[in-house]
Design an enzyme around this catalytic site. Structure first.
Site, mmCIF file in Angstrom:
data_model
loop_
_atom_site.group_PDB
_atom_site.id
_atom_site.type_symbol
_atom_site.label_atom_id
_atom_site.label_comp_id
_atom_site.label_asym_id
_atom_site.label_seq_id
_atom_site.Cartn_x
_atom_site.Cartn_y
_atom_site.Cartn_z
ATOM 1 N N ASP A 1 0.860 -1.169 0.000
ATOM 2 C CA ASP A 1 0.000 0.000 0.000
ATOM 3 C C ASP A 1 0.912 1.240 0.000
ATOM 4 O O ASP A 1 2.102 1.140 0.316
ATOM 5 C CB ASP A 1 -0.890 -0.032 1.246
ATOM 6 C CG ASP A 1 -1.722 1.215 1.391
ATOM 7 O OD1 ASP A 1 -2.322 1.652 0.397
ATOM 8 O OD2 ASP A 1 -1.753 1.771 2.509
ATOM 9 N N ASP B 1 -0.077 5.099 1.057
ATOM 10 C CA ASP B 1 -0.240 6.028 2.192
ATOM 11 C C ASP B 1 -0.258 5.266 3.525
ATOM 12 O O ASP B 1 -1.044 4.344 3.722
ATOM 13 C CB ASP B 1 -1.544 6.821 2.042
ATOM 14 C CG ASP B 1 -1.578 7.638 0.748
ATOM 15 O OD1 ASP B 1 -0.503 8.097 0.312
ATOM 16 O OD2 ASP B 1 -2.669 7.813 0.194
HETATM 17 MG MG LIG Z 1 -2.830 3.157 3.551
#
Ligand SMILES: [Mg+2]
Ligand SMILES: [Zn+2]
Length: 184
Positions: free
Chosen positions: A12, A14
């Site tokens: 992922d 962020d």
């Molecule tokens: Mg995230």
């Protein structure tokens, strides 16, 4: 054309690579790297992993950030990673809003499916490292192995997943993965 299964790690963005912000990173000026990310990705790259990023960017669909700015942010993240000796090969981005009901916004597994179609990695042995419940749900929906970091949303959301391995940050995950691999 069927490729040989690739040695891939899915990440992922962020909260894993860069500091998660309440409304998302909506401008390059807001980008702050997670301190552990450059060394963490470099360790994965040096161990021979192809690193692919799987990210929801609903702010694009909401008109809060342009797709071009998202690409600039991604390029800058990659630059920080490259400076440390790592490499991010591709960013798979969902630009849609929740209400668009697309097939790619996590927790749906559409982006993971796309990555799998392009890289032909082995589902059962491939990890998806995220910081949020929707990352875990997307991983489980397609059958890759979920892992969480305690950065970003992981500070709170990791408690909802007692059976998912949790790491302090991406560097700790990279140490786990590359050490595990060198066991006889
Ligand atoms: Mg995230
Ligand atoms: Zn989407």
């Amino acid at each position: 054309m069927t490729r040989k299964p690739a040695k891939v790690v899915l990440l992922d963005r962020d909260g894993v690579l860069n500091v998660d912000l309440p409304c998302g990173v909506r401008a390059l000026a807001e980008l702050q790297m997670e301190a552990s990310a450059p060394a963490g990705v470099a360790a994965l790259s040096k161990a021979g992993y192809t690193v692919l990023v799987i990210t929801n960017q609903g702010a694009v669909g909401r008109g809060e950030v342009s797709r071009a700015e998202v690409d600039r942010i991604n390029d800058t993240i990659s630059m920080h990673i490259t400076a440390a000796g790592g490499r991010i090969t591709h960013y798979y981005v969902c630009p849609h809003r929740n209400e668009d009901n697309c097939a790619c916004r996590k927790p749906k597994p559409g982006l993971l499916q796309q990555a799998r179609d392009e890289w032909n990695f082995d589902l059962a042995t491939t990890w998806f490292l995220g910081d949020a419940s929707r990352d875990v749900e997307a991983a489980l929906a397609i059958g890759v192995r979920p892992a969480l970091v305690l950065t970003g949303k992981g500070r709170t959301e990791s408690a909802e997943h007692p059976h998912v391995p949790v790491f302090a940050n991406i560097a700790a995950f990279a140490t786990f993965l590359t050490t595990q691999e060198s066991q006889p």
